[in-house]
Design an enzyme around this catalytic site. Structure first.
Site, PDB file in Angstrom:
ATOM      1  N   ALA A 271       0.892  -3.858  -2.336  1.00 20.24           N
ATOM      2  CA  ALA A 271       1.549  -4.709  -1.348  1.00 20.24           C
ATOM      3  C   ALA A 271       2.479  -3.827  -0.534  1.00 20.24           C
ATOM      4  CB  ALA A 271       2.319  -5.822  -2.054  1.00 20.24           C
ATOM      5  N   LYS A 272       3.220  -4.493   0.325  1.00 22.48           N
ATOM      6  CA  LYS A 272       4.059  -3.713   1.230  1.00 22.48           C
ATOM      7  C   LYS A 272       5.047  -2.813   0.496  1.00 22.48           C
ATOM      8  CE  LYS A 272       3.724  -6.809   5.099  1.00 22.48           C
ATOM      9  NZ  LYS A 272       3.900  -8.238   4.990  1.00 22.48           N
ATOM     10  N   ARG A 273       5.446  -3.253  -0.703  1.00 26.49           N
ATOM     11  CA  ARG A 273       6.463  -2.447  -1.389  1.00 26.49           C
ATOM     12  C   ARG A 273       5.905  -1.091  -1.842  1.00 26.49           C
ATOM     13  NH1 ARG A 273       4.935  -6.302  -4.706  1.00 26.49           N
ATOM     14  NH2 ARG A 273       4.178  -5.789  -6.783  1.00 26.49           N
TER      15      ARG A 273
END
Ligand code: GLU
Length: 342
Positions: A271-273
Site C-alpha cells: 500500500a502507500k505506506r
C-alpha cells in the site's frame, strides 16, 4: 462449470478452454501510484494475453472523480510502457470498444441499471452508510465491503419509495438471493462464495449517480469483450458478485485468474505506506526495467532469482500452472540490490 443462484444462470469459460480470440485488460485506478504489486499483476496479465496471441485493453478506472489524482493516469501508462508492457486499445490509442475511461462511460452504467430495474432485480436504498460512498472503489478487503447489508430497504412499498425519493435520491442495490456462486479460477482452482451471506444485497449505483465498481467493471468487461480477467486475489470475493451481475444482465462471463498479492515485510498487502516499492521511485533511482521485470518474474516462479530480462522473453511457455500461488514477499534487501551501488 457454471454457478447457481436462484433464477440466474451463467457459464464462465472453464479453465483450460480459452476462446479463440483472447482479450485481456489492464484496469488501473489513477488514485495511487503503481507499486510493485500492481506491476506484477500487470506483467501476468500481459504475459497471459501475449502468450495467447490475444489483445490487451487499457481501461482507466477513474469512476470516483474526487479520488482521481491529476497526472497519475499518464504516469501509470508511461510506467507500464517503461516495463515493456504495452496494450492494443486504450484512452491513448483508441479502438473499437471505447471510450476507455470509466468517467466517460456513465451512460452505459445507467443503461445497465435501467435493465436491472426493469427486471425487478435492483431496488432503491435510502440508507446512508459509509459502504455506499465507498462502493465506487474496488473492495480490497473485508473492511472495504463493510458489514452484510441487513436488507433495510428491500421491501419498501411504492408509496414509501415515492415519499422518501421526495427528500433525496436513492442508491440502488442488486437483490441477492441465497445460494452459492461457484467458479473455476485459473490460479486458485475451484472457488465457492455465498454473496447473500457475505455482503447481502450490494450497491450497484450510488445516490449521486456514480456507478459502483461492481457494476462498472461488469458492464465494461462485458462490452469490451474481455475473455479473461487477471487481477489481484483480494478481488476474489468481488468475482462472485460480478458473476451475479453478468447473469442478471445476460452477459457472458469471462474466465478469471486471481493473482497472489505482493506483501510488504509486515505481511500486509502493498500500500502507500510501502513507499519505497513504488515504480516511480525505483525508476527515478535508476533501476533498469529489466531488473524490475526479472524480480517480478522470479517472485512468480517464472525465472530464477537474480534474472534480468525483458517481458517478451517470458512469453514463450507462459502458463498459469507455472505461477506460484502463494503471496510473494519482496524483501527490501532484495530491492536494495536493484539500486545502483546496492
Ligand atoms: N481498478 C481496480 C483497482 O485498481 C481493479 C479492478 C479490477 O481489476 O477488476 O483496484
Amino acid at each position: 462449470m457454471g454457478y447457481q443462484s436462484e433464477g440466474l444462470t451463467a457459464t464462465p469459460s472453464p479453465a483450460g478452454t480459452l476462446p479463440l480470440t483472447y482479450r485481456g485488460r489492464f484496469a488501473p485506478s489513477p488514485t495511487g501510484p503503481l507499486h510493485l504489486g500492481n506491476a506484477r499483476t500487470a506483467l501476468l496479465a500481459w504475459l497471459a494475453a501475449r502468450s495467447a496471441r490475444g489483445a490487451l485493453v487499457m481501461r482507466v478506472e477513474d469512476l470516483d472523480p474526487p479520488r482521481v489524482r491529476p497526472g497519475l493516469e499518464a504516469r501509470i501508462l508511461d510506467e507500464l510502457r517503461w516495463l515493456g508492457l504495452g496494450w492494443d486499445e486504450g484512452p491513448d490509442l483508441g479502438g473499437g470498444a471505447g471510450p476507455y475511461r470509466q468517467s466517460e462511460r456513465g451512460g452505459r452504467y445507467q443503461a445497465a441499471l435501467d435493465r436491472l430495474q426493469q427486471a425487478g432485480l435492483a431496488y432503491p436504498c435510502f440508507c446512508s452508510r459509509a459502504e455506499i460512498a465507498a462502493a465506487s472503489r474496488a473492495p480490497h478487503g473485508p473492511a472495504d465491503d463493510g458489514p452484510r447489508y441487513p436488507g433495510t430497504c428491500r421491501e419498501l412499498t411504492a408509496a414509501e419509495v415515492a415519499r422518501r425519493s421526495g427528500t433525496r435520491p436513492p442508491a440502488w442495490r442488486l437483490r441477492v438471493e441465497p445460494g452459492a456462486v461457484c467458479f473455476d479460477d485459473a490460479v486458485r482452482g475451484p472457488c465457492r462464495f455465498e454473496p447473500a451471506v457475505a455482503t447481502g444485497d450490494f450497491v450497484v449505483m450510488r445516490a449521486d449517480g456514480v456507478a459502483a465498481y461492481q457494476l462498472a467493471v461488469v458492464v465494461d468487461d462485458g462490452a469490451m469483450g474481455i475473455t479473461e480477467v487477471v487481477r489481484g486475489d483480494d478481488l476474489l470475493p468481488s468475482t462472485a458478485r460480478q458473476l451475479l451481475l453478468y447473469a442478471a444482465l445476460g452477459l457472458p462471463a469471462p474466465r478469471f485468474a486471481h493473482v497472489p498479492l505482493v506483501v510488504g515485510e509486515d505481511g500486509e498487502r502493498l500500500a502507500k505506506r510501502h513507499r519505497a516499492l513504488s515504480l516511480s521511485e525505483l525508476r527515478e533511482a535508476g533501476v533498469a526495467p529489466g531488473a524490475v521485470v526479472g524480480l517480478l518474474a522470479a517472485s512468480c516462479g517464472l525465472a530464477p532469482a537474480g534474472t534480468r530480462c525483458g517481458a517478451e522473453e517470458l512469453v514463450e511457455g507462459f502458463d498459469w500452472d507455472r505461477v506460484r500461488p502463494g503471496p510473494a514477499q519482496l524483501p527490501p534487501a532484495l530491492l536494495a540490490g536493484l539500486l545502483p551501488g546496492g
